[in-house]
Design a protein around this motif. Structure first.
Motif, PDB file in Angstrom:
ATOM      1  N   LEU A   1       0.631  -0.975  -0.315  1.00 16.55           N
ATOM      2  CA  LEU A   1      -0.038  -0.350   0.203  1.00 16.55           C
ATOM      3  C   LEU A   1       0.833   1.307  -0.259  1.00 16.55           C
ATOM      4  O   LEU A   1       0.772   2.197  -0.681  1.00 16.55           O
ATOM      5  CB  LEU A   1      -0.814  -0.042   1.443  1.00 16.55           C
ATOM      6  N   HIS A   2       1.705   0.813   1.457  1.00 11.28           N
ATOM      7  CA  HIS A   2       2.320   2.845   1.316  1.00 11.28           C
ATOM      8  C   HIS A   2       3.762   2.107   0.002  1.00 11.28           C
ATOM      9  O   HIS A   2       4.957   3.187   0.110  1.00 11.28           O
ATOM     10  CB  HIS A   2       3.261   2.686   2.530  1.00 11.28           C
ATOM     11  N   SER A   3       4.311   1.388  -0.914  1.00 11.69           N
ATOM     12  CA  SER A   3       5.294   1.209  -0.945  1.00 11.69           C
ATOM     13  C   SER A   3       6.115   2.651  -2.062  1.00 11.69           C
ATOM     14  O   SER A   3       7.544   2.955  -2.111  1.00 11.69           O
ATOM     15  CB  SER A   3       5.039   0.200  -2.005  1.00 11.69           C
ATOM     16  N   GLY A   4       4.862   2.850  -2.510  1.00 13.73           N
ATOM     17  CA  GLY A   4       5.062   4.871  -3.902  1.00 13.73           C
ATOM     18  C   GLY A   4       5.716   5.862  -3.209  1.00 13.73           C
ATOM     19  O   GLY A   4       6.254   6.437  -3.672  1.00 13.73           O
ATOM     20  N   ASN A   5       5.350   5.164  -1.487  1.00 15.47           N
ATOM     21  CA  ASN A   5       5.732   6.650  -0.300  1.00 15.47           C
ATOM     22  C   ASN A   5       6.947   7.013   0.062  1.00 15.47           C
ATOM     23  O   ASN A   5       7.984   8.033   0.495  1.00 15.47           O
ATOM     24  CB  ASN A   5       5.073   6.832   0.001  1.00 15.47           C
ATOM     25  N   LEU A   6       8.064   5.528   0.088  1.00 11.73           N
ATOM     26  CA  LEU A   6       8.998   5.429   0.680  1.00 11.73           C
ATOM     27  C   LEU A   6       9.753   5.961   0.113  1.00 11.73           C
ATOM     28  O   LEU A   6      11.191   6.670   1.088  1.00 11.73           O
ATOM     29  CB  LEU A   6       9.334   3.807   1.077  1.00 11.73           C
ATOM     30  N   ASP A   7       9.960   6.004  -0.979  1.00 15.53           N
ATOM     31  CA  ASP A   7      11.138   6.979  -1.526  1.00 15.53           C
ATOM     32  C   ASP A   7      10.924   8.966  -1.533  1.00 15.53           C
ATOM     33  O   ASP A   7      11.588   9.304  -2.061  1.00 15.53           O
ATOM     34  CB  ASP A   7      11.280   6.201  -2.993  1.00 15.53           C
ATOM     35  N   SER A   8       9.456   8.492  -1.805  1.00 15.46           N
ATOM     36  CA  SER A   8       9.337  10.060  -1.618  1.00 15.46           C
ATOM     37  C   SER A   8       8.654  11.145  -1.098  1.00 15.46           C
ATOM     38  O   SER A   8       9.346  11.797  -0.952  1.00 15.46           O
ATOM     39  CB  SER A   8       8.502  10.045  -3.540  1.00 15.46           C
ATOM     40  N   ASP A   9       8.109  10.256  -0.080  1.00 17.14           N
ATOM     41  CA  ASP A   9       7.390  11.686   1.210  1.00 17.14           C
ATOM     42  C   ASP A   9       8.701  11.966   2.195  1.00 17.14           C
ATOM     43  O   ASP A   9      10.171  11.072   2.264  1.00 17.14           O
ATOM     44  CB  ASP A   9       6.897  10.627   1.921  1.00 17.14           C
ATOM     45  N   PRO A  10       9.224  13.342   2.343  1.00 19.37           N
ATOM     46  CA  PRO A  10      10.162  13.878   2.812  1.00 19.37           C
ATOM     47  C   PRO A  10      10.610  12.990   4.259  1.00 19.37           C
ATOM     48  O   PRO A  10      11.632  13.429   4.441  1.00 19.37           O
ATOM     49  CB  PRO A  10       9.877  14.846   2.712  1.00 19.37           C
TER      50      PRO A  10
ATOM     51  N   PHE B   1       0.843   3.083  -5.009  1.00 14.56           N
ATOM     52  CA  PHE B   1       0.364   1.678  -5.254  1.00 14.56           C
ATOM     53  C   PHE B   1      -1.321   1.860  -5.188  1.00 14.56           C
ATOM     54  O   PHE B   1      -1.804   0.879  -6.158  1.00 14.56           O
ATOM     55  CB  PHE B   1       0.810   1.254  -3.672  1.00 14.56           C
ATOM     56  N   SER B   2      -2.093   2.155  -5.090  1.00 16.19           N
ATOM     57  CA  SER B   2      -3.580   2.190  -4.900  1.00 16.19           C
ATOM     58  C   SER B   2      -3.696   3.138  -5.288  1.00 16.19           C
ATOM     59  O   SER B   2      -5.498   3.428  -5.715  1.00 16.19           O
ATOM     60  CB  SER B   2      -4.102   2.255  -3.337  1.00 16.19           C
ATOM     61  N   GLY B   3      -3.605   3.923  -5.962  1.00 14.39           N
ATOM     62  CA  GLY B   3      -3.713   5.725  -6.902  1.00 14.39           C
ATOM     63  C   GLY B   3      -3.962   6.602  -5.515  1.00 14.39           C
ATOM     64  O   GLY B   3      -4.864   7.519  -5.715  1.00 14.39           O
ATOM     65  N   ILE B   4      -4.058   6.224  -4.148  1.00 15.77           N
ATOM     66  CA  ILE B   4      -4.552   7.996  -3.604  1.00 15.77           C
ATOM     67  C   ILE B   4      -3.328   7.995  -2.954  1.00 15.77           C
ATOM     68  O   ILE B   4      -2.064   7.529  -2.664  1.00 15.77           O
ATOM     69  CB  ILE B   4      -4.868   6.916  -1.899  1.00 15.77           C
TER      70      ILE B   4
END
Ligand code: FES
Ligand SMILES: [Fe+2]
Length: 426
Positions: free
Chosen positions: A185-194, A329-332
């Protein structure tokens, strides 16, 4: 899978229910301190554990938390005037102090003793850190004030927000316990979220999509260890503490502030996610605080009533293109809304008679067992744990350990919060 009656026992927290009585043995977040910013500011509705309450701050800065409705004919005191030393009902002018005691009933003769006998139900409410905490239980059983590290670190080390979640508290808590969803679910954010990016741990997280879970009892609740492959003969462990009944803490990533949540029942179909970030040994930077205020990390962008701007009425601003590109990953957008969107999608109270649990749900299974046992034991007069300072001085841990070392041994005292001692993190 749970039987219907157990699902009901775990999810219902109104007055007189077994889980409601358990919750009433703990100080719970009831408002953010920013909601009552100054003396004599407007009163605020504060519904918690299915009780409708009104909160206010009087001319001397004392906090009051009491029944929302006037003892005369039931007007909501949200409409009241916050006057010198009390709240005055706008209908016929009855006035109450912070203890709920009526101090003026204008229609009665001055010599009458009438108002001395009128008192609204009220509860203690105190400010610790950025949060106002309330205790709704038996005054004789009131525990010591909370000593969670995020409310005891020096000024400037912590940030707390809250958001409305439109589902039962337990499915929100279960999301906080189940860290196996992070790799999806959060995989897209691990590298982008500050507030997440750049840590070595992120690589392990993304490199091993089949974490092994080991759940260990400890006095205040559970330690949930998620094990993923690291370098040869080593494992990367992420250890999440759950403290009864509704506190969870996410394991840290690098030198980022560490975060966690309280999942506070409003009623059986809504809860507040109180989300905090803190750093034990340094101030939060301006850049970090700006990111938290903007809704990054575990926080969210909300309207004035703390409802997320992306919510079920607008399909959480779903972005199928970003999902296709792999940005999310989820579009959200955003970790908080990724969690609440999928948890709200399960319905206001998910039907746990239909679920199919797997090995990675071990933490959830044990937490349910402990909650149920604690609620039933309380009915037999056994006081619960989790409300004592020693249960609350707890930390999450991220660590790489040799493959043959048990995680509980490997973390040693790293899970105990000690002022000025850095967190153990990868
Ligand atoms: S209803 Fe509040 S004073 Fe009459
Ligand atoms: Fe999550």
């Amino acid at each position: 899978m749970l039987r219907t009656e157990i699902n009901e026992l775990l999810t219902q927290t109104g007055p007189g229910t077994p889980m409601g009585e358990l919750f009433r043995r703990y100080w719970q977040p009831v408002l953010l301190a920013e909601e009552l910013p100054e003396n004599d500011c407007p009163p605020v509705r504060a519904k918690i554990l299915s009780e409708r309450l009104i909160a206010f701050r009087d001319s001397e800065g004392r906090y009051g938390l009491m029944d929302e409705f006037c003892a005369h004919r039931g007007v909501s005191l949200w409409f009241a005037r916050n006057e010198q030393g009390g709240l005055r009902c706008p209908y016929h002018g009855w006035k109450y102090d912070v203890t709920g005691q009526a101090i003026e009933v204008p229609s009665e003769p001055e010599t009458s003793n009438f108002c001395a006998n009128v008192k609204l139900k009220s509860y203690p409410m105190v400010k610790l850190g950025d949060v106002l905490w309330a205790y709704l239980g038996d005054p004789e059983k009131q525990p010591p004030l909370p000593e969670w590290e995020f409310v005891t670190v020096p000024e400037g080390h912590a940030f707390t927000s809250k958001r409305l979640q439109e589902c039962n508290w337990l499915q929100a808590l279960e999301g906080g316990i189940d860290s196996s969803h992070v790799s999806f679910l959060h995989s897209g954010n691990l590298d982008s979220d500050p507030l997440f990016k750049g840590s070595k741990g992120n690589q392990y997280n993304k490199g091993d999509l089949k974490p092994f879970f080991e759940v260990v009892d400890y006095e205040g609740g559970l330690l949930i260890g998620a094990r993923r492959n690291a370098e040869e003969n080593h494992y990367y462990w992420r250890v999440t503490p759950w403290v009864l009944p509704n506190f969870t803490m996410v394991p840290p990533r690098g030198d980022h502030p560490v975060h966690g949540h309280f999942w506070v029942p409003i009623d059986d179909e809504h809860c507040w996610a109180y989300s905090f970030d803190y750093h034990p040994t340094r101030h939060l930077t301006d850049v970090e605080v700006a990111a938290m205020r903007a809704g990054m990390g575990v926080h969210s962008e909300n309207d004035a009533a703390y409802r997320p701007v992306a919510n079920k009425d607008n399909d959480y601003l779903m972005d199928r293109e970003a999902q296709r590109r792999g940005e999310t990953f989820s579009g959200i957008r955003g970790i908080a809304l990724q969690d609440s969107s999928i948890q709200e999608s399960m319905g206001p109270i998910v039907d746990r008679t239909k679920e199919r649990l797997v090995a990675t749900d071990a933490g959830i299974i044990k937490a349910r067992q402990k909650l149920r046992k604690s609620a039933l034991a309380l009915q037999e007069g056994v006081e619960p744990v989790g409300n004592r300072p020693q249960d609350q001085k707890v930390r999450s841990v991220a660590i790489v350990l040799p493959a043959d070392q048990a995680f509980v041994e490997g973390i040693g005292e790293a899970m105990i919060a000690k002022p000025g001692v850095p967190q153990t993190t990868v």
